[in-house]
Scaffold this motif. Structure first.
Motif, PDB file in Angstrom:
ATOM      1  N   ALA A  92      21.709 -16.008 -47.540  1.00  0.00           N
ATOM      2  CA  ALA A  92      23.060 -15.479 -47.637  1.00  0.00           C
ATOM      3  C   ALA A  92      24.037 -16.503 -47.054  1.00  0.00           C
ATOM      4  O   ALA A  92      23.712 -17.236 -46.120  1.00  0.00           O
ATOM      5  N   PHE A  93      25.230 -16.528 -47.620  1.00  0.00           N
ATOM      6  CA  PHE A  93      26.274 -17.465 -47.194  1.00  0.00           C
ATOM      7  C   PHE A  93      27.596 -16.710 -47.249  1.00  0.00           C
ATOM      8  O   PHE A  93      27.985 -16.203 -48.309  1.00  0.00           O
ATOM      9  N   HIS A  94      28.275 -16.590 -46.111  1.00  0.00           N
ATOM     10  CA  HIS A  94      29.479 -15.764 -46.035  1.00  0.00           C
ATOM     11  C   HIS A  94      30.593 -16.450 -45.247  1.00  0.00           C
ATOM     12  O   HIS A  94      30.338 -17.360 -44.462  1.00  0.00           O
ATOM     13  N   ILE A  95      31.814 -15.916 -45.432  1.00  0.00           N
ATOM     14  CA  ILE A  95      32.917 -16.227 -44.522  1.00  0.00           C
ATOM     15  C   ILE A  95      32.940 -15.120 -43.474  1.00  0.00           C
ATOM     16  O   ILE A  95      32.882 -13.933 -43.814  1.00  0.00           O
ATOM     17  N   HIS A  96      33.031 -15.506 -42.202  1.00  0.00           N
ATOM     18  CA  HIS A  96      33.107 -14.515 -41.126  1.00  0.00           C
ATOM     19  C   HIS A  96      34.509 -14.489 -40.520  1.00  0.00           C
ATOM     20  O   HIS A  96      35.307 -15.412 -40.703  1.00  0.00           O
ATOM     21  N   GLU A  97      34.785 -13.405 -39.809  1.00  0.00           N
ATOM     22  CA  GLU A  97      36.158 -13.063 -39.435  1.00  0.00           C
ATOM     23  C   GLU A  97      36.720 -13.764 -38.207  1.00  0.00           C
ATOM     24  O   GLU A  97      37.905 -13.590 -37.891  1.00  0.00           O
ATOM     25  N   LYS A  98      35.915 -14.559 -37.518  1.00  0.00           N
ATOM     26  CA  LYS A  98      36.415 -15.260 -36.334  1.00  0.00           C
ATOM     27  C   LYS A  98      36.031 -16.742 -36.399  1.00  0.00           C
ATOM     28  O   LYS A  98      34.932 -17.083 -36.852  1.00  0.00           O
ATOM     29  N   GLY A  99      36.909 -17.565 -35.906  1.00  0.00           N
ATOM     30  CA  GLY A  99      36.654 -19.001 -35.904  1.00  0.00           C
ATOM     31  C   GLY A  99      35.974 -19.459 -34.630  1.00  0.00           C
ATOM     32  O   GLY A  99      36.457 -20.376 -33.944  1.00  0.00           O
ATOM     33  N   VAL A 100      34.856 -18.819 -34.312  1.00  0.00           N
ATOM     34  CA  VAL A 100      34.092 -19.162 -33.108  1.00  0.00           C
ATOM     35  C   VAL A 100      32.613 -19.208 -33.483  1.00  0.00           C
ATOM     36  O   VAL A 100      32.077 -18.238 -34.022  1.00  0.00           O
ATOM     37  N   CYS A 101      31.957 -20.337 -33.173  1.00  0.00           N
ATOM     38  CA  CYS A 101      30.538 -20.498 -33.533  1.00  0.00           C
ATOM     39  C   CYS A 101      29.717 -20.872 -32.298  1.00  0.00           C
ATOM     40  O   CYS A 101      29.336 -22.032 -32.109  1.00  0.00           O
ATOM     41  N   ASP A 102      29.464 -19.887 -31.445  1.00  0.00           N
ATOM     42  CA  ASP A 102      28.688 -20.141 -30.230  1.00  0.00           C
ATOM     43  C   ASP A 102      27.201 -19.969 -30.522  1.00  0.00           C
ATOM     44  O   ASP A 102      26.770 -18.880 -30.924  1.00  0.00           O
ATOM     45  N   PRO A 103      26.401 -21.047 -30.332  1.00  0.00           N
ATOM     46  CA  PRO A 103      24.958 -20.922 -30.540  1.00  0.00           C
ATOM     47  C   PRO A 103      24.344 -20.137 -29.375  1.00  0.00           C
ATOM     48  O   PRO A 103      24.984 -19.972 -28.336  1.00  0.00           O
ATOM     49  N   PRO A 104      23.123 -19.627 -29.523  1.00  0.00           N
ATOM     50  CA  PRO A 104      22.239 -19.886 -30.672  1.00  0.00           C
ATOM     51  C   PRO A 104      22.340 -18.846 -31.799  1.00  0.00           C
ATOM     52  O   PRO A 104      21.857 -19.086 -32.893  1.00  0.00           O
ATOM     53  N   ASP A 105      22.987 -17.678 -31.535  1.00  0.00           N
ATOM     54  CA  ASP A 105      22.943 -16.610 -32.551  1.00  0.00           C
ATOM     55  C   ASP A 105      24.226 -16.506 -33.391  1.00  0.00           C
ATOM     56  O   ASP A 105      24.251 -15.790 -34.393  1.00  0.00           O
ATOM     57  N   PHE A 106      25.286 -17.180 -32.969  1.00  0.00           N
ATOM     58  CA  PHE A 106      26.563 -17.202 -33.698  1.00  0.00           C
ATOM     59  C   PHE A 106      27.178 -15.816 -33.891  1.00  0.00           C
ATOM     60  O   PHE A 106      27.985 -15.618 -34.805  1.00  0.00           O
ATOM     61  N   GLU A 107      26.816 -14.886 -33.028  1.00  0.00           N
ATOM     62  CA  GLU A 107      27.424 -13.545 -33.104  1.00  0.00           C
ATOM     63  C   GLU A 107      28.913 -13.605 -32.800  1.00  0.00           C
ATOM     64  O   GLU A 107      29.678 -12.700 -33.164  1.00  0.00           O
ATOM     65  N   SER A 108      29.332 -14.673 -32.157  1.00  0.00           N
ATOM     66  CA  SER A 108      30.747 -14.856 -31.815  1.00  0.00           C
ATOM     67  C   SER A 108      31.638 -14.948 -33.056  1.00  0.00           C
ATOM     68  O   SER A 108      32.856 -14.755 -32.972  1.00  0.00           O
ATOM     69  N   ALA A 109      31.039 -15.215 -34.220  1.00  0.00           N
ATOM     70  CA  ALA A 109      31.802 -15.319 -35.470  1.00  0.00           C
ATOM     71  C   ALA A 109      32.233 -13.955 -36.004  1.00  0.00           C
ATOM     72  O   ALA A 109      33.007 -13.870 -36.963  1.00  0.00           O
ATOM     73  N   GLY A 110      31.749 -12.883 -35.370  1.00  0.00           N
ATOM     74  CA  GLY A 110      32.120 -11.539 -35.802  1.00  0.00           C
ATOM     75  C   GLY A 110      31.492 -11.158 -37.130  1.00  0.00           C
ATOM     76  O   GLY A 110      30.537 -11.793 -37.603  1.00  0.00           O
ATOM     77  N   GLY A 111      32.032 -10.128 -37.754  1.00  0.00           N
ATOM     78  CA  GLY A 111      31.512  -9.657 -39.037  1.00  0.00           C
ATOM     79  C   GLY A 111      32.078 -10.464 -40.197  1.00  0.00           C
ATOM     80  O   GLY A 111      32.740 -11.482 -40.005  1.00  0.00           O
ATOM     81  N   HIS A 112      31.812  -9.998 -41.388  1.00  0.00           N
ATOM     82  CA  HIS A 112      32.325 -10.676 -42.580  1.00  0.00           C
ATOM     83  C   HIS A 112      33.853 -10.597 -42.624  1.00  0.00           C
ATOM     84  O   HIS A 112      34.452  -9.628 -42.166  1.00  0.00           O
ATOM     85  N   TYR A 113      34.452 -11.618 -43.222  1.00  0.00           N
ATOM     86  CA  TYR A 113      35.898 -11.613 -43.416  1.00  0.00           C
ATOM     87  C   TYR A 113      36.228 -10.522 -44.436  1.00  0.00           C
ATOM     88  O   TYR A 113      35.793 -10.586 -45.589  1.00  0.00           O
ATOM     89  N   ASN A 114      37.002  -9.523 -44.008  1.00  0.00           N
ATOM     90  CA  ASN A 114      37.200  -8.332 -44.834  1.00  0.00           C
ATOM     91  C   ASN A 114      38.611  -7.768 -44.641  1.00  0.00           C
ATOM     92  O   ASN A 114      38.794  -6.637 -44.178  1.00  0.00           O
ATOM     93  N   PRO A 115      39.639  -8.544 -44.976  1.00  0.00           N
ATOM     94  CA  PRO A 115      41.021  -8.095 -44.727  1.00  0.00           C
ATOM     95  C   PRO A 115      41.434  -6.872 -45.528  1.00  0.00           C
ATOM     96  O   PRO A 115      42.396  -6.197 -45.160  1.00  0.00           O
ATOM     97  N   GLU A 116      40.728  -6.556 -46.611  1.00  0.00           N
ATOM     98  CA  GLU A 116      41.099  -5.408 -47.449  1.00  0.00           C
ATOM     99  C   GLU A 116      40.257  -4.175 -47.132  1.00  0.00           C
ATOM    100  O   GLU A 116      40.329  -3.166 -47.827  1.00  0.00           O
ATOM    101  N   ASP A 117      39.420  -4.277 -46.081  1.00  0.00           N
ATOM    102  CA  ASP A 117      38.618  -3.147 -45.609  1.00  0.00           C
ATOM    103  C   ASP A 117      37.759  -2.529 -46.715  1.00  0.00           C
ATOM    104  O   ASP A 117      37.745  -1.320 -46.942  1.00  0.00           O
ATOM    105  N   LYS A 118      37.021  -3.377 -47.411  1.00  0.00           N
ATOM    106  CA  LYS A 118      36.128  -2.927 -48.470  1.00  0.00           C
ATOM    107  C   LYS A 118      34.694  -2.835 -47.948  1.00  0.00           C
ATOM    108  O   LYS A 118      34.391  -3.251 -46.837  1.00  0.00           O
TER     109      LYS A 118
END
Length: 199
Positions: A92-118
């Motif tokens: 899977a390859f996605h855009i995520h909602e935050k511009g933060v990439c803290d290793p090792p799990d990258f949970e800092s990137a938040g969820g998927h980019y979803n401005p229209e709440d779909k």
């Protein structure tokens, strides 16, 4: 006397011709300046259209494993992904909602980019997220080379669905493939690479 009258007539005629010629030159100069201004504006627009945004995606060890090149035209945002050293298979390859990439799990990137709440996934009737992409394929040699276009987002600041939000956005590669329907992220598994857009 006649000579003076003739001479005066010639001088007057010469002055009138010179004045007309000066106005023509001035108009030509203004026209050229206007055209140059239009050309400069067109060049600026072209430069904006052709601007490349490079995103380096790092793995959990903070090694660069892929580079994404983003450009925009009238069809949308073009994404070209190239990389090596990735696990073989479908990911899977996605855009995520935050511009933060803290290793090792990258949970800092938040969820998927979803401005229209779909909902997540192109197979969901109420989806997909603006940040949902099709899966990518990594070969036996660990290399990936994919290219596609999305009309769900824009690189233009201040517009709807811009990737330049207050919190920023990022690109994430997952360990598993996206099933295009499970909520909230397609059952795509761990995040194995992440890169901030516009950093």
């Amino acid at each position: 006397m006649k000579r003076w009258i003739a001479l005066l007539f010639v001088i007057t005629l010469a002055v009138m011709i010179s004045a007309c010629s000066g106005k023509d030159d001035e108009q030509n100069t203004e026209g050229q300046n206007q055209n140059q201004g239009e050309d400069a504006t067109e060049s600026e627009d072209s430069a904006t259209d052709e601007e490349e945004v490079l995103v380096s995606l790092n793995d959990a060890d903070e090694e660069v494993v892929a580079t994404a090149t983003l450009t925009e035209d009238d069809k949308g945002v073009n994404v070209k992904l190239e990389g090596e050293g990735l696990p073989e298979g479908t990911h899977a390859f996605h855009i995520h909602e935050k511009g933060v990439c803290d290793p090792p799990d990258f949970e800092s990137a938040g969820g998927h980019y979803n401005p229209e709440d779909k909902n997540h996934g192109k197979d969901d009737p109420e989806g997909p997220h603006a940040g949902d992409f099709d899966n990518i394929e990594v070969g036996e040699d660990g290399k990936v080379n994919e290219a596609f276009t999305t009309d769900q987002v824009t690189l233009k600041k201040g517009e709807e669905n811009t990737l330049y939000t207050d919190e920023g956005t990022s690109l994430v590669i997952h360990a598993d493939e996206d099933d295009y329907k499970s909520q909230p992220a397609g059952d795509a598994g761990d995040r194995i690479a992440c890169g901030v857009i516009g950093e």
